[in-house]
Design an enzyme around this catalytic site. Structure first.
Site, PDB file in Angstrom:
ATOM      1  N   VAL A 109      -5.629  42.422 -36.364  1.00 13.20           N
ATOM      2  CA  VAL A 109      -6.868  43.195 -36.205  1.00 13.20           C
ATOM      3  C   VAL A 109      -6.579  44.698 -36.273  1.00 13.20           C
ATOM      4  CG1 VAL A 109      -8.805  43.719 -34.655  1.00 13.20           C
ATOM      5  CG2 VAL A 109      -7.952  41.369 -34.832  1.00 13.20           C
TER       6      VAL A 109
ATOM      7  N   ALA B 153       0.309  52.441 -30.476  1.00 12.29           N
ATOM      8  CA  ALA B 153       1.430  51.910 -29.693  1.00 12.29           C
ATOM      9  C   ALA B 153       1.778  50.512 -30.183  1.00 12.29           C
ATOM     10  CB  ALA B 153       1.067  51.874 -28.205  1.00 12.29           C
TER      11      ALA B 153
ATOM     12  N   LYS C 281     -15.061  33.351 -23.522  1.00 11.32           N
ATOM     13  CA  LYS C 281     -16.229  33.892 -24.225  1.00 11.32           C
ATOM     14  C   LYS C 281     -17.523  33.465 -23.527  1.00 11.32           C
ATOM     15  CE  LYS C 281     -13.533  33.840 -28.481  1.00 11.32           C
ATOM     16  NZ  LYS C 281     -13.126  33.021 -29.624  1.00 11.32           N
TER      17      LYS C 281
HETATM   18  N1  HSE Z   1      -8.616  31.502 -31.692  1.00 14.93           N
HETATM   19  C1  HSE Z   1      -9.985  31.888 -31.820  1.00 14.93           C
HETATM   20  C2  HSE Z   1     -10.723  30.915 -32.727  1.00 14.93           C
HETATM   21  C3  HSE Z   1     -10.180  33.257 -32.377  1.00 14.93           C
HETATM   22  O1  HSE Z   1     -10.142  29.941 -33.209  1.00 14.93           O
HETATM   23  O2  HSE Z   1     -11.898  31.126 -32.916  1.00 14.93           O
HETATM   24  C4  HSE Z   1      -9.957  34.324 -31.386  1.00 14.93           C
HETATM   25  O3  HSE Z   1     -10.783  34.201 -30.280  1.00 14.93           O
END
Ligand code: HSE
Length: 431
Positions: free
Chosen positions: A18, A47, A208
């Site tokens: 990212v 960093a 999430k």
């Molecule tokens: N590993 C997560 C996914 C993506 O498969 O959607 C990052 O949150």
């Protein structure tokens, strides 16, 4: 900062998939971004752990291994955290905030565990803490919850928020694969990590879910308050049974207000009718379905992971914060006034699909039905298919509490009529 501000210094913690895309976009589109933000956005320092790794899109002189110095650097106004993990990310963000820097993070695990501490620190310092990339990658969902529908009453959020598991379930549905081979295929194609446990056990989705629930219901929820079930036990037969009744199995993050005004947050494999909008979300795509009192049903769809999609969300936050700075203010924070109680897990209502392996002899169906009745779980449909001296019974229930259902399953498992309880799956969506 004053309205006369000409340049905003940006520091970045981490430069992986990212981060390197954030750096590319920041460099490549700097003219547009300056015009949109009202000030030039300059990447001052990045960093990293290892200076020797070759990195595209970044001037090597910006790299440092001293993350502590970066968060104290007076030329940096905004810190982007894309390093992941809890520590040292938490400590570094707190230091950056204390040093009056606004921060952007894509770190769902950190927010779902220590969100309250970070939000309070940002409030105290009068800086912004934005994190659109933490849920649903490129999908704008947090800002819509925080701003666009803040004048409404959300009563439910259901999301496919993990691309790895959605890819696996799509392959199981479309190719009839079992879990192990669909996972292997996902790993070979780079959709699943070598260690897929956080995804397939539902923990990534749970972080999430906690973030979505907090924003939707104006309360604080941590990952510890999310009940989690992953997809490792889903069999090819479960998928086939779902198909037979025109349903699809999805790993859903569900956050809802109960009738008592309490909040229930869970991650679970769920049967959805094929005509439900979330049922059409295939492969590694994510989508979040929001039900609100006045807006009705809304759906947000897109790429939930990947370098450029996630960087898009980070850049959106960066320009939003830069705009706040050039106007001399702080942006919208989230509200947490509601202090909602967690619903007792046993009191949550859902419909269930239960698959049983039973003895095929007189009285078995009656005794199974009796177990449901005595636990006050109403049966909607029963389908039976014979297999020699045993039979598969597939029972769809009307809405029942989790407590009544687990008592029913406990009694079924002990019954002489039942060889085994093969699976218990929740069913959502309109009948
Ligand atoms: N590993 C997560 C996914 C993506 O498969 O959607 C990052 O949150």
């Amino acid at each position: 900062m004053s309205a006369a501000i000409k340049e905003i210094g940006v520091g970045m913690l981490g430069c992986g998939v990212v981060g390197s895309q954030v750096a590319r976009l920041l460099t490549q589109d700097s003219g547009d971004f300056a015009a949109r933000a009202g000030a030039k956005l300059s990447l001052k320092r990045v960093a990293v752990r290892d200076l020797k790794v070759k990195r595209e899109f970044i001037d090597n002189s910006l790299l440092t291994t001293d993350a502590g110095a970066l968060v104290g650097d007076p030329s940096i106004n905004i810190v982007i955290e894309v390093m992941g993990g809890i520590e040292p990310a938490r400590e570094l963000l707190l230091k950056a905030i204390k040093n009056s820097k606004s921060v952007i993070t894509a770190n769902k695990a950190l927010l779902a565990k220590h969100g309250a501490e970070l939000f309070e620190a940002a409030d105290k310092s009068g800086v912004d803490l934005y994190y659109e990339a933490a849920v649903g990658g490129a999908i704008p969902i947090l800002r819509p919850l925080r701003e666009s529908i803040v004048g409404d009453h959300v009563h439910r959020v259901m999301g496919i928020v993990n691309g790895t598991t959605n890819y696996i379930l799509t392959k199981m549905d479309e190719a009839g694969s079992d879990f192990a081979s669909a996972l292997k295929e996902a790993q070979n194609l780079g959709f699943a990590e070598a260690d897929p446990s956080a995804d397939v056990e539902g923990l990534d989705a749970a972080a999430k879910a906690a973030i979505l629930a907090g924003l939707a219901f104006h309360t604080r929820i941590t990952i510890n308050e999310v009940s989690v079930e992953g997809i490792t036990k889903i069999s090819a037969r479960d998928i086939q049974v779902a198909r037979d009744i025109d349903h699809v199995i999805k790993l859903l993050a569900i956050a809802e207000l109960t009738e008592k005004g309490e909040v229930s947050v869970r991650v679970q494999p769920t049967l959805l009718p094929r005509q439900h909008p979330l049922a059409a979300v295939r492969n590694a795509f994510n989508a979040i379905f929001v039900e609100a009192e006045s807006a009705g049903e809304l759906m947000f769809y897109g790429r939930g992971a990947g370098g450029a999609p996630t960087a898009s969300a980070v850049l959106g936050d960066l320009i939003a914060i830069a705009r706040n700075m050039t106007r001399g203010g702080q942006g919208h924070g989230e509200s947490d006034y509601a202090e909602l109680k967690q619903a007792d897990r046993g009191s949550v209502h859902t419909r269930y699909l239960i698959r049983l392996d039973v003895n095929d002899r007189p009285g078995v169906l009656a005794s199974v039905a009796q177990i449901f009745a005595s636990n006050k779980v109403s049966i909607e449909t029963v389908r039976q298919s014979g297999r020699g001296d045993s039979a598969e019974l597939i029972v769809m229930t009307h809405s029942a509490t989790e407590g009544s259902l687990s008592a029913t399953v406990g009694a079924l498992a002990k019954s002489d009529s039942v060889k085994s309880v093969e699976s218990v799956l929740r069913v959502e969506g309109a009948r």
